[in-house]
Design a protein around this motif. Structure first.
Motif, short mmCIF file in Angstrom:
data_model
loop_
_atom_site.label_atom_id
_atom_site.label_comp_id
_atom_site.label_asym_id
_atom_site.label_seq_id
_atom_site.Cartn_x
_atom_site.Cartn_y
_atom_site.Cartn_z
N GLY A 185 -61.14 -1.38 62.72
CA GLY A 185 -60.93 -0.07 62.98
C GLY A 185 -59.75 0.80 62.41
O GLY A 185 -59.47 1.89 62.90
N GLY A 186 -58.90 0.10 61.81
CA GLY A 186 -57.85 0.64 61.06
C GLY A 186 -57.36 0.08 59.84
O GLY A 186 -58.17 -0.93 59.36
N VAL A 187 -56.54 0.57 59.27
CA VAL A 187 -56.06 0.30 58.01
C VAL A 187 -54.54 -0.55 57.80
O VAL A 187 -53.55 0.17 58.57
CB VAL A 187 -55.88 1.17 57.01
N LEU A 188 -54.44 -1.66 57.65
CA LEU A 188 -53.12 -2.34 57.21
C LEU A 188 -52.56 -2.34 56.00
O LEU A 188 -53.35 -3.33 55.09
CB LEU A 188 -53.01 -3.85 58.13
N ASP A 189 -51.87 -1.71 55.36
CA ASP A 189 -51.41 -1.61 53.95
C ASP A 189 -50.15 -2.52 54.02
O ASP A 189 -49.06 -2.46 54.17
CB ASP A 189 -50.84 -0.01 53.53
N GLY A 244 -42.87 0.03 56.60
CA GLY A 244 -42.39 -0.03 55.28
C GLY A 244 -43.17 0.68 54.28
O GLY A 244 -44.46 0.74 54.30
N GLY A 245 -42.44 1.77 53.58
CA GLY A 245 -43.07 2.40 52.51
C GLY A 245 -44.05 3.46 53.09
O GLY A 245 -44.85 4.31 52.43
N GLY A 246 -43.69 4.06 54.39
CA GLY A 246 -44.63 4.85 55.13
C GLY A 246 -44.00 6.26 55.30
O GLY A 246 -42.83 6.71 54.68
N LEU A 247 -44.73 7.19 55.93
CA LEU A 247 -44.17 8.58 56.17
C LEU A 247 -42.94 8.75 57.02
O LEU A 247 -42.19 9.73 56.88
CB LEU A 247 -45.31 9.32 56.83
N LEU A 248 -42.47 7.68 57.63
CA LEU A 248 -41.31 7.82 58.53
C LEU A 248 -40.18 7.43 57.57
O LEU A 248 -38.84 7.45 58.13
CB LEU A 248 -41.38 7.09 59.64
N GLY A 249 -40.37 6.87 56.37
CA GLY A 249 -39.19 6.54 55.46
C GLY A 249 -38.68 5.28 55.70
O GLY A 249 -37.67 4.89 55.19
#
Length: 576
Positions: free
Chosen positions: A560-564, A512-517
């Protein structure tokens, strides 16, 4: 005797050709000469030797000797069975008289071969031959077999009890099976041996193989596959397999696998399979336990490309059921795998359902190296696996609805799931993964697109992404999909999970809402966790989290990562 004139080409040319992927029969011109073509009759128990309808031959040997290329051989109904097998000549038709042998009762046109002639095959086909409406029972090896043939049509037959001699047939080549330990595999040194199929087509040199296998009933064998097509060497061609019903096949005690439908391309072969409206049911051995490693490795549809071969398969309106959960932990509804180096495997599955397997319901796996594999599922239901769930030891056959992954170096794995349903499975709804145990180097890429689907109520995660070793590129896009109500005894407790336990050079995970559209519009509600990430960044905007305002406290986990999870939806788009 019924006689007519046809072109002499019938004797030497195939009566079929490929047109838009379907087998079309017709005559081929090979010169001005003409030959007389006859119709011959044969009936079990007959004592005459004329071969007419009123005075039929009494043996297959008689009619085989008398007939010529292009002739029609009519098998008359009888309570007895014609034994010894028959070698058809080019252009011949072998036809059973009377009503459909599927419903003909005890009096039917019947063949077998309990001898070693023709290696125990009941019917051996040649170019341009047709085998139709014959009941073939208890053959020592196969009911129908062809080698390097084209223009062959096998339709409307009733095949049962094949391969009483338990002859070796389809061999799944040796491979290394993965574990959940990074880079550690289990060698399957001798491959997996199947029994000879009821209907078997082989080719190694034919460049225009064409076979249509349509409307057959294949059932009740204890030592044989159903329908297998195997290409090797330099062979190329198309197998059209439609409207067949295959059920009640057991795995012989000396074999490691049993296939309802198996396609295989090896060496430099190229095979196209068109599989439409087939059904598979009751595969495996009734006394198997789901926990038993030695249980039957039964497969509804099995697709195998051993590099550098190429295999393309289109599967539509297929129905696989395993309502009793027969088979061992590796029993699958559909399995598509590559082996060796450089295989190409493309699979399109539409409007089909697969239900009840003890292992993963659908598998798409690169067991070899340097493979490019594509699977597209459109309007497909995969559900209700009966396995024990996550073993914690193996990344496969834990009862996932769909599993796609790379187990070899430099593989490219592509998966698209559209308008499909993956639900009520013993482990994950959809598992994506990489653990290189074959060859050296990273997996090249794993690309997955999930759109407009329902992936719910699975005991593990509804979607789980997991990398164990080195991976060059990971791309995952999810939108318009219900991912609700995950959790239980599976590998995790989140509706969506992505974990990097190895190293991933580049990744984009967009739900949702990322670089892959991805537009989002996914539902993540009901699992103990809505989402968890480990060493991956995940964009998860414009989704429903079970309540307005986004996920609640302790509903997500990111290490260790980001969940937006920004811009959450205020109401569910999934009928939650």
């Amino acid at each position: 005797m019924n006689r007519r004139k046809v072109r002499a080409a019938v004797a030497t040319a195939a009566a079929g050709a490929l047109a838009t992927g379907l087998l079309v029969t017709g005559w081929f011109t090979a010169g001005p000469a003409e030959a007389e073509v006859s119709t011959w009759y044969v009936q079990a128990g007959a004592t005459t030797s004329v071969g007419t309808a009123s005075h039929p031959f009494g043996s297959l040997a008689q009619v085989e000797s008398a007939s010529r290329a292009g002739d029609t051989i009519v098998v008359l109904p009888a309570t007895g069975v014609l034994d010894g097998g028959i070698q058809l000549k080019p252009g011949q038709t072998l036809r059973g008289s009377g009503p459909s042998v599927w419903t003909a009762g005890t009096t039917a046109p019947r063949l077998t071969n309990t001898t070693t002639r023709l290696s125990g095959d009941a019917v051996r086909v040649a170019d341009g031959t047709t085998v139709t409406n014959v009941r073939i029972t208890g053959a020592r090896r196969g009911a129908v077999h062809g080698v390097d043939v084209t223009g062959v049509r096998i339709s409307g037959n009733d095949v049962s009890g094949q391969n009483t001699g338990c002859t070796d047939g389809y061999l799944i080549p040796p491979f290394m099976a993965p574990t959940n330990l990074p880079g550690v595999g289990i060698p399957i040194a001798n491959g997996l041996q199947n029994g000879w199929a009821g209907i078997m087509i082989d080719a190694s040199v034919r460049q225009d193989l064409a076979v249509s296998i349509t409307g057959n009933l294949v059932h009740d064998a204890t030592c044989g596959d159903g329908i297998d097509v195997r290409l090797s060497g330099t062979a190329t061609g198309t197998a059209t397999i439609t409207d067949n019903r295959i059920h009640s096949l057991r795995q012989g005690k000396d074999f490691q696998s049993v296939l309802a439908i198996g396609l295989q391309a090896r060496d430099s072969a190229r095979l196209r399979g068109l599989l439409h409206r087939n059904t598979q049911a009751l595969l495996g051995n009734p006394d198997d336990l789901n926990l038993a490693v030695e249980g039957a490795d039964s497969e509804g549809v099995f697709l195998n490309a051993a590099g550098p071969a190429q295999l393309t398969a289109t599967i539509t309106h297929n129905t696989y059921t395993n309502e009793h959960g027969w088979g061992g932990f590796s029993a699958n509804g559909l399995e598509a795998v590559t082996m060796g180096s450089g295989a190409r495997l493309d699979v399109l599955v539409q409007d089909s359902s697969f239900s009840g397997s003890p292992g993963d319901v659908i598998e798409h796996g690169g067991l070899g190296t340097d493979a490019v594999m594509t699977m597209t599922l459109e309007r497909v239901t995969a559900e209700r696996s009966t396995g024990i769930g996550n073993t914690l030891l193996l990344p496969f056959n834990n009862g996932d609805c769909v599993l796609a992954g790379s187990l070899g170096a430099r593989n490219t794995i592509r998966l698209a799931v559209r308008d499909s349903v993956l639900r009520h499975c013993a482990n994950n709804g959809l598992s994506l993964g990489s653990n290189v145990v074959n060859g050296k180097g990273p997996t090249a890429e794993i690309i997955a697109t999930i759109d407009g689907s329902t992936i719910t109520d699975n005991r593990g995660e509804n979607i789980g992404v997991r990398n164990f070793t080195a991976l060059d590129r990971l791309s995952v896009k999810v939108q318009h999909t219900d991912l609700s109500r995950a959790g239980g005894l599976g590998s995790g407790i989140a509706d969506f999970s992505a974990e990097d336990l190895g190293t991933t050079r580049t990744h984009v995970i967009d739900i949702g809402g990322g670089l892959l559209g991805s537009v989002g519009q996914n539902c993540l509600a009901g699992g103990l966790l809505a989402a968890d990430v480990l060493r991956y960044d995940v964009t998860a905007r414009h989704n429903w989290w079970g309540r307005p305002g986004g996920p609640g406290l302790l509903r997500t986990l990111a290490i260790g990562g980001v969940l937006d999870t920004g811009s959450p939806l205020s109401s569910p788009p999934c009928g939650d």
